[in-house]
Design an enzyme around this catalytic site. Structure first.
Site, PDB file in Angstrom:
ATOM      1  N   GLY A 137      94.253  54.499  74.825  1.00 32.26           N
ATOM      2  CA  GLY A 137      93.160  53.490  74.486  1.00 32.26           C
ATOM      3  C   GLY A 137      92.473  53.023  75.715  1.00 32.26           C
ATOM      4  N   GLU A 247      77.732  49.283  73.826  1.00 31.36           N
ATOM      5  CA  GLU A 247      78.722  48.766  72.698  1.00 31.36           C
ATOM      6  C   GLU A 247      79.287  47.542  73.662  1.00 31.36           C
ATOM      7  OE1 GLU A 247      83.430  49.854  71.564  1.00 31.36           O
ATOM      8  OE2 GLU A 247      82.078  51.277  72.590  1.00 31.36           O
ATOM      9  N   ARG A 273      85.818  12.019  63.535  1.00 34.08           N
ATOM     10  CA  ARG A 273      87.240  11.654  63.749  1.00 34.08           C
ATOM     11  C   ARG A 273      87.181  10.325  64.749  1.00 34.08           C
ATOM     12  NH1 ARG A 273      92.269  11.089  62.084  1.00 34.08           N
ATOM     13  NH2 ARG A 273      93.833  11.616  63.599  1.00 34.08           N
ATOM     14  N   SER A 373      89.568  43.432  79.641  1.00 32.07           N
ATOM     15  CA  SER A 373      89.277  42.520  80.709  1.00 32.07           C
ATOM     16  C   SER A 373      89.386  43.353  82.018  1.00 32.07           C
ATOM     17  CB  SER A 373      89.557  41.297  80.778  1.00 32.07           C
ATOM     18  OG  SER A 373      88.911  40.461  79.439  1.00 32.07           O
TER      19      SER A 373
END
Length: 386
Positions: A137, A247, A273, A373
């Protein structure tokens, strides 16, 4: 829905492009019932008809050079497109994916490959990219999927996972190990593999984002001609590194749009609200939180578009520090804003009636793809000699 588009940091043409994409999304993806039809009630992240409409208007991959049918714009326009389609909740997962693939072919493809693939992207065809594996990964260099040369062809065997958009793709840009003796970051080759090639099996991975968002892809004796190689054989690692920064910028632009979506949802809610005789948005604790979120999102946008302009000024530069900072900041801000905006909406934020729960589920995954991260922090630290 005010953003940096009104600040004078963009050209008139870029502002007009932003407004056009924003208006289109508002018309085509609202109200909720329209989006439910486009996504088959949340079953799919990509609506082919909607995406092809955008392609017909020339909005998809605008940075593709004019000689290949594109508009010849730049990374700034790509980021605008991804920010606004994300903010507008347009179900077009192919948008970012196809931009990444198009960038690889622009940098590394043969003339024939560019003509074929870039025109396909511009038509609105979906292209996917396959790098990750069960044991590779963040550590991409650990990949084991093999591409073995045999009699002028490549025979592919292996397992790729977390592959976005594979179920909708016409072709997968595959990164596989050609030479296992060339070291961890050597011996990898990129191959363009048509999705209908015998031996490919796609299995969706159910996630909290959508039932058909990412996939396991299995390759069993998949054979492609040697002309499928993109760039140089066994040089895919450097080709990947050249594209990862783009990317990360593309991911960041989509995250920015998602963060603004959460802000928009909460802002509309707190204005209507009422508690204790007035809208809850009038209470200091609420309005200050939203003010901080608007500031963080605006600052993140400035960081993204500053890097996009640098990338347009020098397309060959990698910007490792800046790209990692942009990806880190945008993904973390989107997650934090979405979660806090859900909290502001109280119990309603946790119901399926309101869209904020979908926004939160999308925002939670953003810190992972394109390097998590922690990887971005490592890269930033390394650029300072740490």
């Amino acid at each position: 829905m005010e953003t940096l588009a009104t600040s004078g940091l963009f050209t008139d043409e870029q502002n007009q492009f932003r407004e056009a994409v924003r208006d289109f999304c508002a018309k085509e993806t609202r109200p909720r019932e329209k989006r439910d039809r486009l996504t088959r009630n949340g079953e799919s992240q990509h609506n082919e008809e909607l995406y092809r409409q955008m392609a017909e208007m020339g909005w998809v991959a605008t940075s593709i050079p004019e000689e290949y049918g594109g508009a010849g714009t730049g990374v700034v326009e790509e980021c605008i497109f991804l920010e606004e389609t994300s903010r507008g909740r347009a179900p077009i997962i192919a948008g970012g994916l196809s931009l990444i693939v198009a960038g690889v072919y622009k940098r590394n493809g043969t003339e024939e490959q560019k003509q074929r693939v870039l025109s396909s992207v511009l038509r609105g065809d979906v292209h996917s990219i396959a790098m990750s594996e069960p044991n590779a990964g963040s550590d991409v260099g650990a990949m084991q999927c093999r591409a073995e040369r045999r009699n002028g062809s490549y025979v592919i065997n292996g397992h790729k996972t977390w592959i976005s958009g594979a179920q909708d793709a016409c072709e997968i840009l595959l990164v596989a190990r050609e030479n296992p003796d060339a070291g961890k970051h050597g011996g990898m080759t990129m191959l363009g593999v048509p999705i209908d090639t015998p031996g490919i099996e796609i299995k969706p991975i159910p996630t909290i984002g959508a039932p058909a968002e990412v996939n396991d892809v299995f390759f069993t004796d998949v054979e492609v001609d040697a002309s499928a190689v993109v760039g140089e054989p066994e040089q895919a690692w450097m080709q990947l590194m050249a594209g990862l920064n783009t990317e990360r910028l593309i991911i960041a632009a989509g995250c920015l749009g998602t963060g603004w979506t959460a802000f928009d949802e909460a802002l509309a809610y707190v204005k209507q609200r009422e508690q204790y005789g007035r809208p809850i948005g009038k209470f200091q604790t609420i309005k200050h939180r939203l003010a901080r979120h608007a500031t963080e999102l605006t600052a993140t946008g400035a960081l993204i578009y500053d890097l996009a302009r640098q990338a347009d000024a020098d397309p060959t530069a990698l910007f490792p520090r800046e790209a990692s900072m942009v990806k880190l900041k945008a993904t973390e801000v989107a997650k934090e804003v979405a979660l806090d905006c859900m909290h502001m909406m109280g119990g309603y934020g946790y119901t399926l009636e309101y869209d904020i729960q979908e926004v939160v589920r999308q925002a939670l995954i953003f810190p992972v793809p394109g390097g998590c991260s922690e990887v971005q922090l490592d890269i930033i630290a390394m650029t300072y000699g740490l």
